[in-house]
Design a protein around this motif. Structure first.
Motif, PDB file in Angstrom:
ATOM      1  N   ASP A   9      20.433  -9.771 -44.018  1.00  9.01           N
ATOM      2  CA  ASP A   9      19.484  -8.853 -44.653  1.00  9.01           C
ATOM      3  C   ASP A   9      19.316  -7.581 -43.830  1.00  9.01           C
ATOM      4  O   ASP A   9      19.113  -6.496 -44.382  1.00  9.01           O
ATOM      5  CB  ASP A   9      18.119  -9.533 -44.808  1.00  9.01           C
ATOM      6  N   VAL A  10      19.378  -7.735 -42.505  1.00  7.58           N
ATOM      7  CA  VAL A  10      19.167  -6.614 -41.587  1.00  7.58           C
ATOM      8  C   VAL A  10      20.188  -6.679 -40.459  1.00  7.58           C
ATOM      9  O   VAL A  10      20.519  -7.764 -39.973  1.00  7.58           O
ATOM     10  CB  VAL A  10      17.743  -6.649 -40.982  1.00  7.58           C
ATOM     11  N   VAL A  11      20.683  -5.509 -40.052  1.00  7.23           N
ATOM     12  CA  VAL A  11      21.564  -5.411 -38.886  1.00  7.23           C
ATOM     13  C   VAL A  11      20.889  -4.519 -37.850  1.00  7.23           C
ATOM     14  O   VAL A  11      20.489  -3.389 -38.164  1.00  7.23           O
ATOM     15  CB  VAL A  11      22.935  -4.808 -39.248  1.00  7.23           C
ATOM     16  N   LEU A  12      20.751  -5.025 -36.640  1.00 12.23           N
ATOM     17  CA  LEU A  12      20.316  -4.192 -35.522  1.00 12.23           C
ATOM     18  C   LEU A  12      21.583  -3.623 -34.909  1.00 12.23           C
ATOM     19  O   LEU A  12      22.351  -4.348 -34.279  1.00 12.23           O
ATOM     20  CB  LEU A  12      19.529  -5.007 -34.500  1.00 12.23           C
ATOM     21  N   MET A  13      21.807  -2.319 -35.102  1.00 13.77           N
ATOM     22  CA  MET A  13      23.095  -1.694 -34.787  1.00 13.77           C
ATOM     23  C   MET A  13      22.983  -0.724 -33.621  1.00 13.77           C
ATOM     24  O   MET A  13      22.290   0.299 -33.709  1.00 13.77           O
ATOM     25  CB  MET A  13      23.613  -0.954 -36.017  1.00 13.77           C
ATOM     26  N   ASP A  14      23.667  -1.037 -32.529  1.00 12.94           N
ATOM     27  CA  ASP A  14      23.743  -0.107 -31.414  1.00 12.94           C
ATOM     28  C   ASP A  14      24.584   1.094 -31.834  1.00 12.94           C
ATOM     29  O   ASP A  14      25.517   0.963 -32.632  1.00 12.94           O
ATOM     30  CB  ASP A  14      24.378  -0.807 -30.211  1.00 12.94           C
ATOM     31  N   VAL A  15      24.273   2.264 -31.321  1.00 13.96           N
ATOM     32  CA  VAL A  15      25.021   3.467 -31.697  1.00 13.96           C
ATOM     33  C   VAL A  15      26.340   3.551 -30.949  1.00 13.96           C
ATOM     34  O   VAL A  15      27.403   3.706 -31.548  1.00 13.96           O
ATOM     35  CB  VAL A  15      24.185   4.730 -31.428  1.00 13.96           C
ATOM     36  N   ARG A  16      26.273   3.442 -29.652  1.00 15.36           N
ATOM     37  CA  ARG A  16      27.470   3.633 -28.832  1.00 15.36           C
ATOM     38  C   ARG A  16      28.095   2.278 -28.497  1.00 15.36           C
ATOM     39  O   ARG A  16      27.571   1.528 -27.673  1.00 15.36           O
ATOM     40  CB  ARG A  16      27.112   4.392 -27.562  1.00 15.36           C
ATOM     41  N   MET A  17      29.223   2.002 -29.139  1.00 13.99           N
ATOM     42  CA  MET A  17      29.980   0.776 -28.877  1.00 13.99           C
ATOM     43  C   MET A  17      31.456   1.121 -28.812  1.00 13.99           C
ATOM     44  O   MET A  17      31.891   2.101 -29.429  1.00 13.99           O
ATOM     45  CB  MET A  17      29.728  -0.275 -29.977  1.00 13.99           C
ATOM     46  N   PRO A  18      32.256   0.346 -28.083  1.00 15.43           N
ATOM     47  CA  PRO A  18      33.691   0.643 -27.979  1.00 15.43           C
ATOM     48  C   PRO A  18      34.398   0.436 -29.310  1.00 15.43           C
ATOM     49  O   PRO A  18      33.955  -0.337 -30.154  1.00 15.43           O
ATOM     50  CB  PRO A  18      34.174  -0.372 -26.932  1.00 15.43           C
TER      51      PRO A  18
END
Length: 217
Positions: free
Chosen positions: A49-58
């Motif tokens: 339902d929800v994604v906690l998404m980091d901005v800077r990832m490889p």
């Protein structure tokens, strides 16, 4: 039960988030990803339902991953994780389909509340915060031509959109237009549908980018 996927390249961050959310009876972590590509794959498999998404990832970063997962047929809502509250990358993530952003040093209570609000179809920002954020970035971009979809809006819906973009709440819009809050909610729902937008945050972005509302206006 709110199904959540954690996408962050730092294992300690994911562990901390999982520990915080594990105490909530209505939230379940159904997957973890160390980069954007994994986040896209896990979202397709687990249907969160929800994604906690980091901005800077490889590799595939959080912006491209957000754009991909929100383009799905039944997309999850995305909360972007960031270190800075005013960052061009955050703005680009909103344009990619994110429903808001959360600072990584936010209190646990704010994280939990944000997940619940977004899962329920809302946006992370209070209206005034949305306005200040979008105004800051829109100052750096020349307004584009109004989208053709604006022509499908009624005069009242266009008026509601302008008030919404200025950071006014439903109650404030209702008072300004001498209508009920339920009427405002109906107008907001209709204009979002006509413009093909997911939530109020995207409506604010479009209003400023198109020049319908000018920064500081």
């Amino acid at each position: 039960m709110i199904r959540v996927v954690l996408a962050d390249d730092q294992p300690l961050v994911r562990t901390g988030l999982r520990m915080i959310l594990s105490d909530q009876e209505d939230i379940e972590v159904v997957g973890e990803a160390a980069d954007g590509a994994q986040a896209i794959e896990i979202c397709a498999e687990r249907n969160p339902d929800v994604v906690l998404m980091d901005v800077r990832m490889p590799g595939v970063d959080g912006i491209d991953a957000t754009r991909a997962v929100t383009a799905a047929k039944d997309p999850p809502r995305v909360l972007v994780l960031t270190t800075f509250d005013l960052d061009d990358i955050v703005y680009d993530a909103l344009r990619a389909g994110a429903s808001g952003f959360l600072l990584k040093d936010a209190p646990e209570e704010r994280l939990i509340t944000a997940i619940r609000v977004v899962a329920d179809g809302g946006s992370l920002f209070a209206p005034s915060v949305t306005r200040r954020l979008i105004e800051e970035f829109s100052r750096r971009r020349a307004p584009s031509r109004e989208p053709e979809a604006f022509g499908s809006l009624t005069d009242r819906e266009t008026e509601v959109l302008a008030h919404l973009a200025r950071g006014e709440s439903n109650a404030e819009i209702a008072a300004a237009l001498f209508v009920t809050e339920n009427t405002v909610k109906t107008h907001v729902a209709r204009l979002l549908m006509k413009l093909g937008l997911r939530d109020r945050v995207q409506a604010v972005v479009l209003a400023y980018e198109s020049g319908l509302v000018q920064p500081g206006g």
